[in-house]
Design a protein around this motif. Structure first.
Motif, PDB file in Angstrom:
ATOM      1  N   ALA A  85       0.829  -1.207   0.000  1.00  0.00           N
ATOM      2  CA  ALA A  85       0.000   0.000   0.000  1.00  0.00           C
ATOM      3  C   ALA A  85       0.860   1.253   0.000  1.00  0.00           C
ATOM      4  CB  ALA A  85      -0.933  -0.009   1.209  1.00  0.00           C
ATOM      5  N   ALA A  86       1.935   1.234   0.793  1.00  0.00           N
ATOM      6  CA  ALA A  86       2.808   2.410   0.851  1.00  0.00           C
ATOM      7  C   ALA A  86       3.560   2.612  -0.453  1.00  0.00           C
ATOM      8  CB  ALA A  86       3.793   2.259   2.013  1.00  0.00           C
ATOM      9  N   GLU A  87       4.067   1.523  -1.038  1.00  0.00           N
ATOM     10  CA  GLU A  87       4.854   1.624  -2.265  1.00  0.00           C
ATOM     11  C   GLU A  87       3.999   2.075  -3.443  1.00  0.00           C
ATOM     12  OE1 GLU A  87       7.458   1.609  -5.328  1.00  0.00           O
ATOM     13  OE2 GLU A  87       7.943   1.577  -3.188  1.00  0.00           O
ATOM     14  N   LEU A  88       2.884   1.390  -3.673  1.00  0.00           N
ATOM     15  CA  LEU A  88       2.067   1.721  -4.844  1.00  0.00           C
ATOM     16  C   LEU A  88       1.265   2.999  -4.629  1.00  0.00           C
ATOM     17  CD1 LEU A  88       0.801  -1.793  -5.980  1.00  0.00           C
ATOM     18  CD2 LEU A  88       2.895  -0.575  -6.601  1.00  0.00           C
ATOM     19  N   GLY A  89       1.010   3.351  -3.376  1.00  0.00           N
ATOM     20  CA  GLY A  89       0.271   4.568  -3.094  1.00  0.00           C
ATOM     21  C   GLY A  89       1.038   5.835  -3.423  1.00  0.00           C
ATOM     22  N   ASP A  91       2.098   6.675  -6.339  1.00  0.00           N
ATOM     23  CA  ASP A  91       1.765   7.235  -7.653  1.00  0.00           C
ATOM     24  C   ASP A  91       0.449   6.733  -8.234  1.00  0.00           C
ATOM     25  OD1 ASP A  91       2.471   4.643  -8.239  1.00  0.00           O
ATOM     26  OD2 ASP A  91       4.008   5.158  -9.718  1.00  0.00           O
ATOM     27  N   ARG A  92      -0.368   6.046  -7.421  1.00  0.00           N
ATOM     28  CA  ARG A  92      -1.664   5.571  -7.927  1.00  0.00           C
ATOM     29  C   ARG A  92      -2.594   5.338  -6.746  1.00  0.00           C
ATOM     30  NH1 ARG A  92       0.582   1.200 -11.257  1.00  0.00           N
ATOM     31  NH2 ARG A  92       2.429   2.524 -10.933  1.00  0.00           N
ATOM     32  N   GLU A  93      -3.881   5.241  -7.049  1.00  0.00           N
ATOM     33  CA  GLU A  93      -4.851   4.973  -5.988  1.00  0.00           C
ATOM     34  C   GLU A  93      -4.740   3.519  -5.543  1.00  0.00           C
ATOM     35  OE1 GLU A  93      -9.675   5.185  -5.085  1.00  0.00           O
ATOM     36  OE2 GLU A  93      -8.929   5.278  -7.166  1.00  0.00           O
ATOM     37  N   VAL A  94      -4.684   3.311  -4.244  1.00  0.00           N
ATOM     38  CA  VAL A  94      -4.731   1.981  -3.643  1.00  0.00           C
ATOM     39  C   VAL A  94      -5.879   1.991  -2.643  1.00  0.00           C
ATOM     40  CG1 VAL A  94      -3.524   0.234  -2.304  1.00  0.00           C
ATOM     41  CG2 VAL A  94      -2.246   1.678  -3.905  1.00  0.00           C
ATOM     42  N   ARG A  95      -6.912   1.215  -2.926  1.00  0.00           N
ATOM     43  CA  ARG A  95      -8.081   1.195  -2.049  1.00  0.00           C
ATOM     44  C   ARG A  95      -7.983   0.039  -1.060  1.00  0.00           C
ATOM     45  NH1 ARG A  95     -13.400   0.649  -3.971  1.00  0.00           N
ATOM     46  NH2 ARG A  95     -12.718  -0.876  -5.527  1.00  0.00           N
ATOM     47  N   ARG A  96      -8.329   0.308   0.184  1.00  0.00           N
ATOM     48  CA  ARG A  96      -8.425  -0.736   1.200  1.00  0.00           C
ATOM     49  C   ARG A  96      -9.895  -1.163   1.261  1.00  0.00           C
ATOM     50  NH1 ARG A  96      -4.390  -3.438   4.491  1.00  0.00           N
ATOM     51  NH2 ARG A  96      -3.309  -1.432   4.606  1.00  0.00           N
ATOM     52  N   GLU A 103      -6.833  -3.025  -3.429  1.00  0.00           N
ATOM     53  CA  GLU A 103      -7.182  -3.059  -4.852  1.00  0.00           C
ATOM     54  C   GLU A 103      -6.541  -1.865  -5.542  1.00  0.00           C
ATOM     55  OE1 GLU A 103     -11.093  -4.503  -6.551  1.00  0.00           O
ATOM     56  OE2 GLU A 103     -11.278  -2.331  -6.846  1.00  0.00           O
ATOM     57  N   THR A 104      -5.892  -2.128  -6.683  1.00  0.00           N
ATOM     58  CA  THR A 104      -5.218  -1.076  -7.430  1.00  0.00           C
ATOM     59  C   THR A 104      -5.059  -1.538  -8.871  1.00  0.00           C
ATOM     60  OG1 THR A 104      -3.279   0.395  -7.417  1.00  0.00           O
ATOM     61  CG2 THR A 104      -2.889  -1.916  -6.841  1.00  0.00           C
ATOM     62  N   GLN A 105      -4.171  -0.911  -9.629  1.00  0.00           N
ATOM     63  CA  GLN A 105      -3.890  -1.300 -11.007  1.00  0.00           C
ATOM     64  C   GLN A 105      -2.386  -1.343 -11.223  1.00  0.00           C
ATOM     65  OE1 GLN A 105      -5.705   1.304 -13.867  1.00  0.00           O
ATOM     66  NE2 GLN A 105      -7.711   0.334 -13.711  1.00  0.00           N
TER      67      GLN A 105
END
Length: 323
Positions: A85-89, A91-96, A103-105
């Motif tokens: 969550a910290a890494e991908l968050g 530069d993109r939306e990461v939903r919990r 969930e992300t892309q």
């Protein structure tokens, strides 16, 4: 990051009844089915999840013919979820989600989920082999070949993506999620494995034009090559169309047998995949028939050594007619 491998693939399909029947005949166990879909599980709880294409709860489609809507990876612990969550968050939306999963892309637009792995421990023997010069694996009077063998897929093995930019797709999984390249087809794409497994690959990326973006195939591990041959034969006898195989790959060494499916992709049985750790040096070779398979069989009508093989007389007659 301690990502173990794919826990589930989620599809939004056109023909829910046909896809449900296909996965059940393939050997997965239906769980919680209703009019809108359900899970089809292997012995360890990894699964294919089906829903109707227009289900509003699904992530958006890829914009191509692909029916894959989400790949859900299982992780070993909550710390890995937090790290993702910290890494991908950045530069993109990461939903919990309410169940605690993420969930992300990815960089190609494939929907990704991450969850504490649902994989259950399974204690089953592998296929045994007796060979001269080695201790017997199968004792006297224990028969290996039986028509009554119960065969169930054991675990979700891997998924293969068609992607328009294999280099960018690879960089995302390697640099952001800690996957490693085990082998590569030059100009085509890499075989990748996450840190939490030694399996040769859980993801293979294939460079294609953008309109093809989606899933090419997925597969579940069986208990050995004999199970693969027997499961595939049963599948053919149920009326499903063989696409490629049976045979054995070079990269990964896994036995394979691919079938056409109503899920908009191919579905494979596989068995006996190589394991690799971080000491392994990735190989690279151009894509081609010789590089892709060590050997390849073709399914044909049964035959016993009491005369010419099926079709021989017709083939001989055709050859005479040509002369």
């Amino acid at each position: 990051m301690n990502i173990i491998g794919p826990d589930a693939l989620v599809f939004g399909v056109d023909d829910l009844a046909a896809c449900s029947r296909y996965l059940t005949d393939y050997g997965l166990q239906p769980v919680g089915l209703n009019a809108d879909g359900g899970r089809f599980e292997a012995l360890d709880g990894t699964a294919i999840v089906l829903a109707r294409r227009d289900d509003p709860n699904l992530p958006a489609p890829l914009g191509t013919a692909s029916q894959l809507r989400k790949t859900v990876y299982g992780v070993a612990d909550a710390a890995t979820l937090d790290a993702i969550a910290a890494e991908l968050g950045r530069d993109r939306e990461v939903r919990r989600l309410p169940d605690g999963s993420l969930e992300t892309q990815d960089d190609m637009g494939f929907a990704l989920g991450f969850q504490l792995s649902v994989r259950r421990p399974i204690g089953l023997p592998a296929e045994t082999v007796n060979a001269p010069g080695a201790p017997a694996q199968r004792p006297a009077n224990q028969v290996a070949a039986s028509d009554d063998t119960a065969i169930r897929p054991r675990t979700l093995s891997h998924v293969v993506y068609f992607v328009p930019d294999a280099a960018r797709a690879e960089a995302f999984y390697v640099q952001r999620l800690g996957f490693r390249c085990t082998d590569r087809f030059t100009g085509v794409g890499p075989f990748l494995r996450p840190a939490g497994t030694l399996d040769h690959h859980t993801l293979f990326l294939i460079q294609t034009p953008p309109f093809m973006k989606g899933v090419e195939h997925f597969t579940f591990h069986l208990g050995g090559p004999s199970e693969l041959m027997q499961a595939g034969t049963r599948f053919v006898n149920q009326g499903y169309q063989s696409f490629w195989g049976p045979g054995r790959h070079r990269f990964g060494s896994n036995w394979f047998w691919y079938f056409n499916s109503p899920l908009g992709c191919h579905v494979e049985y596989d068995a006996d995949m190589d394991l690799h750790d971080d000491q392994w040096q990735a190989r690279e070779t151009p894509m081609g028939a010789d590089a892709s398979q060590l050997f390849l069989f073709q399914h044909r009508e049964k035959w016993a050594p009491s005369g010419p093989p099926p079709g021989a007389a017709q083939a001989a007659h055709s050859a005479q007619a040509e002369h």
